[in-house]
Scaffold this motif. Structure first.
Motif: not given
Lengths: 435, 265
Positions: A79, A192-193, A195, A214, A217-218, A222-224, A226
């Protein structure tokens, strides 16, 4: 996994405008070809109307390097928060990863399906009902119609606007609009998100719901990535922070450290901003040329160029008392100043008076193009022959109590100067301790 | 620059991936048109109907055109022309108009010209029953030759796409392309056999006009739905060749500008 290698990205300002037209391109093409065919003689190359000239006049480069040599690797499940001041290239970086922009040079490898949540409700059509928009917007985000049908009730419940689903979204409040958009968006199932500043929607209740989504998702690894200005969120939530500063990575590491560095940078920038407002910051007080006599214009010497340009002082023989002239650049200290006279030991205030800084075109400075401000100081003719401290203090809200001038004033009998001025004293300025 | 083949493979891949989005956007566009009033759908017929009445009156009473069922001929031509000119006019503006979807929702810009062509020809399909109803009303029964539309419409769509793809990308860079295309399409209207059958022109002029693929499309459409005969294969092959040439040009334009579109809109 995301892998960026030596990514460069620049924007050409010449094209970032509405009036870049075929007409101009055609005229340019035509005049060049006529010139080339020797039909006409172009003394200077043809120019885009206004814009090239403006560029030349202001002599700034039309090419803006937004990202400079960015290399980074983001692993699955990280993240990552990207922080930095406005215009540092955060959003550009995000858009590059999203595949909206393309790098000028460098290599980019992305492994996995990307969902960019850069702006919520970008695909909403104002004339359509919430229901229809959920389906179209969901498909734009890459969700299938069948999946949306299955999740529809859930999406509506998450947004909490059941009774408005059949009204056109143009009648929605901005909060409702964003909540619906977000509720659709969180249904994406990417690897991959991305934001961009979209958290912060709705009331605290809704915020809480978003945060929970969120966190899901973490926990799903998942790759976030931000982009945000919310440092609290960065500290509490990100596992890694990239701090961008004018297109370069300044720091890449744990959140606590990164936010500390960023905060420090922001603070010092702010301080600098404040000071460039006033331009009255001295590491030590400025020094007058030695043995300043009445009637002489002198530059106050500062240690840096900023200090130097900040004021000119004249002691005017025409009037009794002190007469000071300031360069216009220090006008931000305000017009109303306090003139304060203290005894030598700075223990007793002998008198204090409000004085006004007035615009003045000053004859003895006529060769200068600057506007000047004249400070009429009180008559000091009754002072005994002594040494004094003299202060001029700002009164504006921003610079309340900041000392602009500080002199050592020595008054003594001097036969030669008595005729010139009513007041037999001369001024000497001593170096003083730093602020 | 990416090699042409590699670039096109990627482009088509990403467009194919988003086929459902294109469809959803086209349907939405149609709905927008027919929304807002009870007679929404009716209004889209009003324009060709009124034009048809005007042309019929003008050409039959003033210019004394003596073709039987002239009004049906004009009506069929206008419907096709509306689809073509709609593609051209909307095509030039479509990328600029969808800035948010491109720069915020990361949709590839090339889906919008496809959407425009799809929308206009879906609209054409929706108006066909009206055409057949009208011609029945005027005592002209549709023939089986109308079934040729099944392959004629896809060909027309591909041809229009081959032009609109290039125009839309150029339109994103040079905003005045839109006005240019508007004016040009207006001028083109008089070179195509909508208000007159091409057979009334001198032979030489016919040959020149038939070089234009738009004339070819209108002529083929008229042959299928009005004249009731097999489409001239020579014209068909010419149109297909044109389509291939234009699609190559358009793809070259797209490849050249693709990476900068999002920044310039």
């Amino acid at each position: 996994m995301i892998n960026l290698e030596r990514i460069n990205k620049s924007f050409d300002l010449r094209y970032q405008r509405d009036d870049f037209t075929l007409k101009e391109a055609f005229v340019r093409f035509l005049s060049y070809s006529l010139h080339w065919l020797k039909f006409i003689d172009l003394r200077e190359p043809p120019q885009y109307e206004n814009f090239d000239q403006k560029l030349e006049q202001e002599s700034f480069s039309p090419i803006i390097n937004v990202l400079k040599n960015i290399s980074l690797t983001i692993d699955r499940g990280e993240t990552v928060a990207i922080i930095g001041r406005n215009g540092c290239g955060k959003s550009t970086l995000l858009k590059l990863i999203a595949g909206i922009y393309f790098q000028d040079s460098g290599k980019m490898e992305i492994d996995g399906r990307i969902s960019p949540l850069i702006e919520l409700g970008a695909g909403f059509h104002p004339e359509f009902s919430g229901r229809e928009n959920v389906f179209v917007n969901g498909q734009i985000l890459g969700l299938s119609k069948a999946y949306l049908k299955k999740r529809y009730e859930e999406i509506v419940e998450f947004a909490g606007i059941e009774q408005f689903m059949d009204s056109p979204v143009r009648v929605y409040s901005s909060g409702m609009y964003m909540r619906l958009a977000f509720s659709v968006a969180v249904n994406v199932d990417p690897d991959i998100l991305l934001i961009d500043e979209i958290l912060g929607v709705g009331d605290s209740d809704f915020q809480h719901k978003c945060q929970k989504k969120l966190d899901e998702f973490k926990s799903e690894k998942k790759t976030i990535i931000l982009v945000t200005h919310d440092l609290d969120k960065v500290r509490s939530w990100a596992t890694r922070v990239i701090y961008l500063k004018s297109g370069e990575i300044v720091f890449d590491g744990p959140p606590a450290e990164a936010t500390k560095i960023y905060q420090k940078d922001v603070d010092s920038e702010r301080q600098k901003d404040d000071l460039s407002d006033t331009q009255i910051f001295f590491s030590s007080y400025p020094e007058l040329e030695s043995s300043v006599k009445w009637g002489k214009v002198c530059q106050v010497e500062g240690q840096t160029s900023e200090e130097k340009m900040c004021k000119i002082l004249e002691l005017n023989p025409e009037y009794p008392g002190l007469h000071m002239v300031f360069d216009h650049r220090i006008i931000s200290i305000g017009e109303n100043l306090i003139f304060r006279l203290l005894n030598k030991e700075e223990t007793i205030t002998l008198f204090e008076k409000n004085v006004t800084l007035r615009v003045s075109s000053y004859e003895s400075l006529s060769n200068s193009e600057n506007e000047f401000y004249k400070l009429d100081c009180p008559d000091l003719s009754n002072l005994a022959q002594e040494e004094y401290h003299l202060l001029v203090i700002s009164q504006t809200t921003h610079h309340q109590g900041i000392i602009i001038l500080k002199f050592n004033l020595i008054i003594h009998q001097d036969e030669n100067q008595r005729g010139l001025i009513n007041l037999p004293f001369k001024i000497g300025v001593q170096n003083d301790s730093p602020v | 620059m990416t090699p042409l083949f590699e670039f096109n493979r990627k482009l088509f891949g990403s467009l194919y991936q988003r086929r459902r989005i294109i469809w959803a956007l086209a349907i939405r566009e149609l709905k927008v048109r027919y929304k807002g009033s009870l007679l929404g759908f009716f209004w889209t017929f009003m324009n060709p109907l009124i034009l048809m009445v005007i042309y019929s009156v003008v050409f039959t009473s003033i210019f004394k055109t003596n073709i039987s069922h002239y009004e049906v001929y004009v009506f069929s031509g206008i419907l096709m022309w509306n689809a073509i000119s709609g593609c051209l006019n909307d095509g030039a503006a479509c990328i600029v108009q969808n800035t948010a979807l491109i720069t915020k929702a990361a949709l590839p810009p090339e889906i919008f010209p496809i959407k425009v062509v799809l929308t206009h020809f879906l609209n054409y399909l929706l108006t066909l029953p009206l055409l057949f109803g009208f011609s029945l009303l005027r005592g002209l029964s549709p023939t089986f030759y109308s079934l040729q539309l099944f392959f004629l419409i896809p060909i027309a769509m591909f041809f229009m796409l081959s032009i609109v793809l290039g125009i839309s990308v150029l339109g994103a860079f040079y905003r005045d392309i839109q006005y240019l295309v508007n004016t040009l399409s207006f001028a083109l209207f008089f070179t195509i056999p909508v208000t007159y059958p091409i057979s009334i022109l001198p032979e030489k002029l016919q040959k020149v006009l038939m070089l234009s693929p738009l004339t070819q499309l209108i002529q083929m459409n008229a042959e299928a739905v009005f004249f009731g005969k097999i489409i001239n294969t020579g014209i068909l092959i010419a149109t297909l060749c044109m389509t291939v040439i234009f699609i190559i040009i358009s793809l070259m334009i797209v490849r050249k500008f693709h990476t900068r579109i999002a920044e310039r809109i």
